[in-house]
Motif scaffolding. Structure first.
Motif, mmCIF file in Angstrom:
data_model
loop_
_atom_site.group_PDB
_atom_site.id
_atom_site.type_symbol
_atom_site.label_atom_id
_atom_site.label_comp_id
_atom_site.label_asym_id
_atom_site.label_seq_id
_atom_site.Cartn_x
_atom_site.Cartn_y
_atom_site.Cartn_z
ATOM 1 N N ALA A 1 20.264 -22.730 -32.578
ATOM 2 C CA ALA A 1 21.628 -22.652 -32.244
ATOM 3 C C ALA A 1 21.476 -22.901 -30.855
ATOM 4 O O ALA A 1 20.767 -22.522 -30.005
ATOM 5 C CB ALA A 1 22.164 -21.346 -32.629
ATOM 6 N N PRO A 2 22.763 -23.157 -30.130
ATOM 7 C CA PRO A 2 22.987 -23.502 -28.762
ATOM 8 C C PRO A 2 22.766 -22.327 -28.086
ATOM 9 O O PRO A 2 23.037 -21.128 -28.444
ATOM 10 C CB PRO A 2 24.517 -23.858 -28.711
ATOM 11 C CG PRO A 2 24.840 -24.343 -29.864
ATOM 12 C CD PRO A 2 24.118 -23.636 -30.828
ATOM 13 N N PRO A 3 21.984 -22.017 -26.975
ATOM 14 C CA PRO A 3 21.677 -21.011 -26.223
ATOM 15 C C PRO A 3 22.936 -20.162 -25.512
ATOM 16 O O PRO A 3 22.937 -18.970 -25.422
ATOM 17 C CB PRO A 3 20.801 -21.620 -24.927
ATOM 18 C CG PRO A 3 20.228 -22.799 -25.772
ATOM 19 C CD PRO A 3 21.508 -23.521 -26.195
ATOM 20 N N ASP B 1 31.119 -26.491 -32.379
ATOM 21 C CA ASP B 1 30.188 -27.675 -32.671
ATOM 22 C C ASP B 1 29.108 -27.340 -33.535
ATOM 23 O O ASP B 1 28.774 -28.268 -34.310
ATOM 24 C CB ASP B 1 29.684 -28.164 -31.470
ATOM 25 C CG ASP B 1 30.822 -28.802 -30.375
ATOM 26 O OD1 ASP B 1 32.094 -29.233 -30.796
ATOM 27 O OD2 ASP B 1 30.794 -28.771 -29.130
ATOM 28 N N PHE B 2 28.579 -26.167 -33.474
ATOM 29 C CA PHE B 2 27.235 -25.780 -34.097
ATOM 30 C C PHE B 2 27.549 -25.799 -35.681
ATOM 31 O O PHE B 2 27.077 -26.177 -36.414
ATOM 32 C CB PHE B 2 26.979 -24.446 -33.723
ATOM 33 C CG PHE B 2 25.615 -23.986 -34.278
ATOM 34 C CD1 PHE B 2 24.519 -24.534 -34.313
ATOM 35 C CD2 PHE B 2 25.932 -22.664 -34.947
ATOM 36 C CE1 PHE B 2 23.499 -24.100 -35.199
ATOM 37 C CE2 PHE B 2 24.706 -22.035 -35.944
ATOM 38 C CZ PHE B 2 23.535 -22.743 -35.825
ATOM 39 N N VAL B 3 29.013 -25.258 -36.168
ATOM 40 C CA VAL B 3 29.287 -24.905 -37.437
ATOM 41 C C VAL B 3 29.826 -26.330 -38.054
ATOM 42 O O VAL B 3 30.019 -26.444 -39.199
ATOM 43 C CB VAL B 3 30.284 -23.898 -37.654
ATOM 44 C CG1 VAL B 3 29.620 -22.544 -37.265
ATOM 45 C CG2 VAL B 3 31.549 -24.315 -37.016
ATOM 46 N N ASN B 4 30.306 -27.388 -37.134
ATOM 47 C CA ASN B 4 30.573 -28.562 -37.546
ATOM 48 C C ASN B 4 29.450 -29.503 -38.127
ATOM 49 O O ASN B 4 29.032 -30.458 -37.778
ATOM 50 C CB ASN B 4 31.182 -29.356 -36.469
ATOM 51 C CG ASN B 4 32.173 -30.707 -37.136
ATOM 52 O OD1 ASN B 4 32.384 -30.850 -38.116
ATOM 53 N ND2 ASN B 4 32.836 -31.356 -36.097
ATOM 54 N N ALA B 5 29.056 -29.076 -39.557
ATOM 55 C CA ALA B 5 27.691 -29.544 -39.848
ATOM 56 C C ALA B 5 27.890 -31.011 -40.526
ATOM 57 O O ALA B 5 26.992 -31.682 -40.448
ATOM 58 C CB ALA B 5 27.482 -28.738 -41.076
#
Length: 406
Positions: free
Chosen positions: A175-177, A244-248
Motif C-alpha cells: 500500500a502507499p506509505p 487510487d489504491f482501492v481502484n483495482a
C-alpha cells in the motif's frame, strides 16, 4: 323587456369587476402557475442541492464528503456523482457513503459485483445546525451495531471504537506509505473473518479491508475521507492515495454515489412529457390548446342575436305561410289570388263602382293609361304554373299598381 334589462345590469357589473385586462392577467397567472407546478413536480428530485448536512458527496458539513470530490477534481481524477441506479453500471471506482446500516444495499452490491467499490461506514450521529445552513451539530457516535449492519447478513462484522492517541496507522507493505497517517480520534475499527486487512491500527484492528473474493473495500472510519478529516494536508494526500489504491481496475474516473442517501433522480412518468421524444407531442398539445383558447377569446364575425323558438307578429305569419306553400310546391297557383288582391286594392284606390263584376272591373281599369292593360296582366297571372312564372306576373302587377298610384 325583463331579459334585456337584467342582461344590461349584469353586463355593467361584469365590466366593472372582470375587465378584459383582469381576465387576461388571471389566465396568464393561472397558466404559468399550472405549468410551473408540473415542472417542479417532475424535476423536484433533480433540483435538490444536497446541502442538508448529510454524510454524502454533496454535503459541505464536517461529516460530508464534498471536499474529497473537489480535491479529486482539482487533481484530475475525473470525479462525478451518481444520482440514478443506472450509474452503478460503470468500471470506475464507486464510493458509497450510506448514512445508516439500515440502508438497503442489496441492489447496489448486485450491480457492483466484481467491480472496484469502496463503502465508507457511518460513524457520527449529527443533526443540522439551525443557525448555519449546511452545518451540523455532532451529538455523539452512532451505536456500534449501526455501521456493523451495512453489509449484513452477507458480511457479518463487529464494529468498535477506541482511543487512538493520533498514532499512525499500519498499511500493508504494497500500500502507499502515505496511508500510515495519524489515526482519527476516536478510531472506529472493525473485525470480521470475511475481511482481508489492508490498513490496521497498532493493535491489528481493521481500518481498511477487502471483502474476501471481491473488489469491494470497506473503510471503517469516515474521518479519513470526510471534510473534517482531510482539513490537514497529510490527511488530504492520504485520502487521494487511498482512492487510487482501492481502484483495482485502474479506471480513470471516480464516481461518488448519492442515491443511497436519498438524493437520486426519480423515474417520474410526468418527466417523460418534458423530455424527447415525447416533448414534441407535449408542444403540439400546448399549441392546440393555445389555438382553442384564442378562438374562445376572439370573436369571428358579427354577434348574432339568439333567435326565438316561436316567432311573433305578422312577418312570422307570412314567413310560415310562404314556407308551407313552398314545401307543398304550389307557388305557381298563387298568381290568380295575387291578381285578385291587386284588383281589390285598385277598386278602392280608383273608385271602381262596387256593382261591377270582376270582368267589368278589369275592363274599367284597362282605361287607365300605362304600359300594359290590367286584363292582360290578370291573364298572365292566371296562366302561371311554375314559380318563376308566378313571380314574374306578380312583379308585373305590382309595377302596374305603383305606376297608377304615383
Amino acid at each position: 323587456m325583463s331579459e334585456i334589462a337584467l342582461g344590461g345590469r349584469g353586463t355593467a357589473n361584469a365590466d366593472s369587476v372582470f375587465s378584459p385586462l383582469t381576465v387576461a392577467l388571471m389566465l396568464v397567472i393561472g397558466i404559468l402557475g399550472f405549468a410551473g407546478s408540473l415542472l417542479l413536480g417532475a424535476y423536484a428530485p433533480d433540483l435538490r442541492s444536497g446541502h442538508d448536512a448529510g454524510t454524502h458527496a454533496l454535503s459541505n458539513a464536517a461529516t460530508g464528503f464534498s471536499g474529497i470530490v473537489d480535491l479529486a477534481r482539482a487533481t484530475a481524477r475525473n470525479p462525478r456523482l451518481i444520482r440514478a441506479e443506472a450509474g452503478w453500471d460503470t468500471e470506475d471506482l464507486v464510493v458509497a457513503t450510506p448514512e445508516h446500516g439500515s440502508v438497503d444495499m442489496s441492489r447496489f452490491m448486485a450491480a457492483r459485483r466484481g467491480r472496484a467499490t469502496l463503502i465508507v461506514l457511518p460513524k457520527w450521529a449529527s443533526v443540522p445546525d439551525d443557525a448555519v445552513g449546511g452545518w451540523v451539530d455532532v451529538s455523539g457516535l452512532l451505536p456500534a451495531y449501526d455501521p456493523a449492519a451495512v453489509l449484513a447478513p452477507a458480511t457479518v462484522m463487529t464494529v468498535s471504537r477506541h482511543p487512538s492517541g493520533a498514532r499512525p496507522l499500519h498499511p500493508v507493505r504494497w500500500a502507499p506509505p502515505s496511508l500510515a497517517v495519524s489515526a482519527p480520534r476516536p478510531l472506529q475499527v472493525m473485525t470480521s473473518k470475511a475481511l482481508t486487512p489492508l490498513v490496521t491500527d497498532e493493535a491489528g484492528r481493521i481500518v481498511l479491508a477487502q471483502v474476501d473474493g471481491s473488489n469491494t473495500y470497506l473503510l471503517s472510519d469516515p474521518d479519513l475521507l470526510d471534510n473534517h478529516g482531510i482539513r490537514r494536508l497529510d490527511r488530504a494526500g492520504a485520502a487521494l492515495d487511498l482512492l487510487d489504491f482501492v481502484n483495482a481496475t485502474g479506471a480513470r474516473g471516480i464516481a461518488f454515489d448519492v442515491t443511497l442517501n436519498g438524493l437520486g433522480r426519480g423515474h417520474s412518468p410526468l418527466k417523460l412529457a418534458f423530455e424527447p421524444p415525447f416533448l414534441a407531442m407535449t408542444l403540439a398539445i400546448v399549441v392546440a390548446l393555445a389555438l382553442v383558447g384564442w378562438q374562445a377569446l376572439v370573436r369571428f364575425g358579427p354577434a348574432q342575436p339568439p333567435a326565438r323558438a316561436i316567432a311573433l307578429g305578422k312577418a312570422a305569419l307570412v314567413d310560415n305561410s310562404a314556407l308551407i306553400v313552398r314545401k307543398a310546391g304550389r307557388e305557381g297557383g298563387l298568381g290568380p289570388r295575387y291578381a285578385a288582391l291587386v284588383r281589390d286594392r285598385a277598386r278602392a284606390i280608383f273608385g271602381v263602382p262596387a256593382r261591377l263584376t270582376d270582368v267589368e272591373a278589369d275592363r274599367h281599369l284597362d282605361r287607365l293609361q300605362g304600359s300594359a292593360t290590367f286584363t292582360a296582366l290578370v291573364a298572365d297571372a292566371a296562366r302561371a304554373e311554375h314559380r318563376a312564372d308566378m313571380l314574374a306576373s306578380a312583379q308585373a302587377l305590382h309595377q302596374w299598381q305603383r305606376e297608377k298610384t304615383r
